[in-house]
Design a protein around this motif. Structure first.
Motif, PDB file in Angstrom:
ATOM      1  N   LEU A   9      -6.186  62.764 -88.126  1.00  0.00           N
ATOM      2  CA  LEU A   9      -5.686  61.816 -87.281  1.00  0.00           C
ATOM      3  C   LEU A   9      -4.908  60.698 -88.011  1.00  0.00           C
ATOM      4  CD1 LEU A   9      -8.877  61.304 -84.666  1.00  0.00           C
ATOM      5  CD2 LEU A   9      -6.429  62.859 -84.293  1.00  0.00           C
ATOM      6  N   SER A  10      -3.607  60.368 -87.998  1.00  0.00           N
ATOM      7  CA  SER A  10      -2.884  59.601 -88.514  1.00  0.00           C
ATOM      8  C   SER A  10      -2.089  58.663 -87.959  1.00  0.00           C
ATOM      9  CB  SER A  10      -1.777  60.386 -89.757  1.00  0.00           C
ATOM     10  OG  SER A  10      -2.504  60.930 -90.438  1.00  0.00           O
ATOM     11  N   ASP A  11      -2.789  57.237 -87.638  1.00  0.00           N
ATOM     12  CA  ASP A  11      -2.259  56.405 -86.824  1.00  0.00           C
ATOM     13  C   ASP A  11      -1.965  56.850 -85.321  1.00  0.00           C
ATOM     14  OD1 ASP A  11      -2.140  54.406 -88.747  1.00  0.00           O
ATOM     15  OD2 ASP A  11      -0.319  54.872 -89.185  1.00  0.00           O
ATOM     16  N   CYS A  12      -3.324  57.836 -84.745  1.00  0.00           N
ATOM     17  CA  CYS A  12      -3.137  58.270 -83.545  1.00  0.00           C
ATOM     18  C   CYS A  12      -3.496  57.294 -82.439  1.00  0.00           C
ATOM     19  CB  CYS A  12      -4.060  59.556 -83.571  1.00  0.00           C
ATOM     20  SG  CYS A  12      -4.241  60.372 -81.776  1.00  0.00           S
ATOM     21  N   ARG A  13      -2.697  56.977 -81.817  1.00  0.00           N
ATOM     22  CA  ARG A  13      -2.972  55.664 -80.786  1.00  0.00           C
ATOM     23  C   ARG A  13      -3.299  56.492 -79.307  1.00  0.00           C
ATOM     24  NH1 ARG A  13      -1.084  50.373 -80.619  1.00  0.00           N
ATOM     25  NH2 ARG A  13      -0.985  49.599 -78.485  1.00  0.00           N
ATOM     26  N   VAL A  14      -4.269  55.657 -78.837  1.00  0.00           N
ATOM     27  CA  VAL A  14      -4.878  56.236 -77.509  1.00  0.00           C
ATOM     28  C   VAL A  14      -5.186  54.794 -76.772  1.00  0.00           C
ATOM     29  CG1 VAL A  14      -6.012  58.461 -78.345  1.00  0.00           C
ATOM     30  CG2 VAL A  14      -7.136  56.222 -78.266  1.00  0.00           C
ATOM     31  N   GLY A  15      -5.189  54.987 -75.548  1.00  0.00           N
ATOM     32  CA  GLY A  15      -5.538  53.800 -74.482  1.00  0.00           C
ATOM     33  C   GLY A  15      -6.981  53.491 -74.480  1.00  0.00           C
ATOM     34  N   GLY A  16      -7.504  52.425 -74.101  1.00  0.00           N
ATOM     35  CA  GLY A  16      -8.484  51.944 -73.773  1.00  0.00           C
ATOM     36  C   GLY A  16      -9.428  52.709 -72.920  1.00  0.00           C
ATOM     37  N   ASP A  17      -8.933  53.661 -72.131  1.00  0.00           N
ATOM     38  CA  ASP A  17      -9.473  54.377 -71.189  1.00  0.00           C
ATOM     39  C   ASP A  17      -9.927  55.782 -71.878  1.00  0.00           C
ATOM     40  OD1 ASP A  17      -7.181  55.505 -71.597  1.00  0.00           O
ATOM     41  OD2 ASP A  17      -6.551  55.646 -69.593  1.00  0.00           O
TER      42      ASP A  17
END
Length: 581
Positions: free
Chosen positions: A226-234
């Motif tokens: 995972l490299s700067d993998c953005r996921v939501g707070g959910d």
């Protein structure tokens, strides 16, 4: 010795309804010895030789609905009890361990969602799993190993979202997974995150190459970065900061169910060795007439039955005694796979040189099966990890023993096949410690008393009692010290637990299951196998061993599982095998 008045052969009944799903799967998949079935041993050997995924086996499993058993009934699937799921895993593993292990990796990914996930997360994961998507649990890391607190993956909160960086390695389905549950360090502590790879897209996720292995060559053991993998707070599963606790809880399920994979492989190994011994002529008669061959098969079969009693009790514990599973799941994980590996090795001795051939007996499947099953003791934590878990649990229990009292009725815990309330993961969440009461070994005294009319079995059972009391004293004396003596005592506790499971099964369930379960011979050999592993001298029961070989022959001829449960198999394909003897 004839025993306690129990008939030598009780009627054969139908498998209890709990095992109906396994019988249904058996019929749908067909016999693994039939080269024309999708999950045949022959196809598995060919795929293994090429180090490719057994695609025909996966397709057959999906067509039979195997993946539906990973999803609780409440979420639209067919998972009604973990006892039933164990039997389903065992049926699949008679054919191809790579399939059951791959689905097991998906189960590990889904379990925390069923227990702690919100409505949206559960709905999405159910949709994916029922749609035949693979899941992966991003827990393991190369540097951290089994030390969860050394996890290096980091989830950094950013504007209501999280950015994940790290590398997960030696995880099942790492390359082919559509979703993952990922352990990562975060604020306020470690968290567990649900990653939907389809929604994330290719940015921030790099799949790692498949790791080449000696066994399970068809399983996707790999990883991802995972490299700067953005996921939501959910994406956060459950309460923030409870990741370690959740991983510990979800492992209680998968540690228990690994036993189904081991048991399925051992069933096939016994069948291969038995058929070979019946058809192989040595010194003018079948090899099965040789006393050493009969003893190897009988003792291997007894090891499988010990493992079965332990695995069934643990799986049923997930259904009716989840508060005990911090201890029982680790005990089952230590005991069951190793006993099955020992049984497979005994079958290898029966096959002798033919165990190493990649052709001939069972299409050369034994060499693949032996390599595949050898890794099951390592899954979900090595043997040493399980012993450390058992040690820590027993130290905790020693402090509570004066106030903790058994509260679970044995007829419920060992009522194999009896219906239980439907799986409701959110209503009975995993515990951290088992609470100090352990009905399986605490009630050994009652089992010994119940055997008062059978002096020989009572004598064997009393030896388990003696070891139980010795291990308790050891943990009271050593406390939290991680000494060699502590780990040896944890090992001995695991064996006492396994022997106790055999005793309780005999006392609580022999009449209901009938046939083999009601034959005293299995218990006599099983208890001796446990006592031998405890390092205590014990004389073999050669008459009981001969009866177990007779039972093996009868079960194979009657197309039934090598099990105390009268489970009907798919009609067995025997090809041009020699006449049965």
């Amino acid at each position: 010795m004839t025993g306690t008045g129990i008939p030598s052969t009780a009627p054969v009944g139908a498998a209890p309804s709990t095992f109906g799903a396994a019988e249904e799967l058996e019929q749908a998949l067909g016999c693994p010895f039939d080269p024309g079935t999708g999950m045949s041993l022959a196809r598995g050997v060919r795929a293994d030789d090429l180090e490719t995924e057994p695609t025909a086996a996966y397709e057959a499993a999906w067509s039979a609905g195997l993946h539906e058993h990973l999803v609780p009934v409440s979420e639209g699937g067919r998972l009604a009890s973990f006892e039933s799921l164990l039997a389903v895993v065992r049926a699949a593993s008679r054919r191809e361990l790579a399939v059951s292990v791959g689905l097991g990796s998906t189960l590990l990914a889904t379990t925390p969602v069923w227990i702690w996930g919100d409505d949206r997360q559960r709905q999405r994961v159910a949709e994916l799993a029922l749609g035949r998507a693979w899941g992966t649990a991003g827990i393991s890391e190369e540097a951290a190993g089994s030390d969860l607190l050394a996890t290096g993956t980091r989830a950094t909160p950013t504007d209501g979202a999280f950015v994940l960086n790290g590398r997960k390695w030696l995880v099942g389905n790492g390359r082919r997974s559509s979703f993952a549950t990922v352990l990562a360090a975060s604020d306020p502590s470690f968290g567990l995150f649900l990653l939907d790879f389809d929604a994330i897209g290719p940015h921030g996720v790099q799949r790692l190459p498949k790791v080449r292995t000696h066994g399970l060559r068809g399983h996707d053991l790999s990883g991802f970065t995972l490299s700067d993998c953005r996921v939501g707070g959910d994406a956060v599963i459950g309460r923030p900061g409870r990741g370690i606790e959740m991983v510990s809880g979800m492992l209680q399920f998968t540690r228990t169910l690994v036993g189904g994979s081991s048991l399925g492989a051992a069933d096939t190994a016994l069948r291969i060795a038995l058929r070979h011994a019946r058809g192989r002529v040595l010194y003018g008669e079948p090899a099965l007439a040789l006393a050493p061959v009969r003893s190897l098969l009988a003792r291997g079969f007894a090891d499988v039955l010990i493992a079965e009693c332990t695995a069934l009790a643990a799986a049923r514990g997930l259904d009716v005694a989840r508060q005990r599973m911090p201890l029982w799941s680790a005990v089952a994980k230590y005991v069951v796979p190793q006993l099955c590996v020992d049984a497979v090795n005994a079958c290898g001795e029966v096959l002798s040189a033919r165990a190493y051939l990649r052709e001939g007996v069972a299409d050369g499947a034994f060499q693949k099966l032996a390599r595949d099953v050898a890794i099951t003791p390592v899954f979900e934590g090595t043997q040493l990890v399980q012993l450390d878990t058992v040690r820590a649990q027993l130290v905790s229990g020693a402090r509570r023993r004066s106030t903790a009292r058994p509260e679970l009725p044995l007829p419920l815990l060992f009522g194999f096949g009896e219906p239980v309330p439907p799986v409701a993961p959110r209503e009975q969440r995993p515990a951290i410690t088992y609470g100090g009461a352990d009905e399986v070994v605490d009630l050994l005294d009652d089992a010994v008393e119940a055997l008062r009319d059978d002096a020989e079995l009572a004598r064997l059972a009393r030896r388990l009692l003696t070891v139980r009391d010795e291990t308790r004293e050891t943990f009271r004396r050593l406390g939290t010290l991680r000494t060699s003596e502590a780990y040896e005592s944890a090992r001995r506790h695991c064996l006492v637990h396994a022997g106790a499971c055999c005793l309780h099964t005999w006392l609580q369930r022999r009449e209901a299951l009938g046939d083999l379960a009601a034959d005293r011979a299995w218990l006599s050999v099983a208890l001796r196998r446990v006592v031998e592993r405890l390092g205590l001298p014990v004389e073999p029961d050669l008459a009981a061993e001969d009866r177990l070989v007779h039972r093996l022959k009868h079960l194979d001829d009657d197309d039934r599982a090598f099990s105390l449960v009268p489970l009907r198999l798919a009609p067995q394909h025997r090809g041009s095998a020699p006449a049965r003897t």
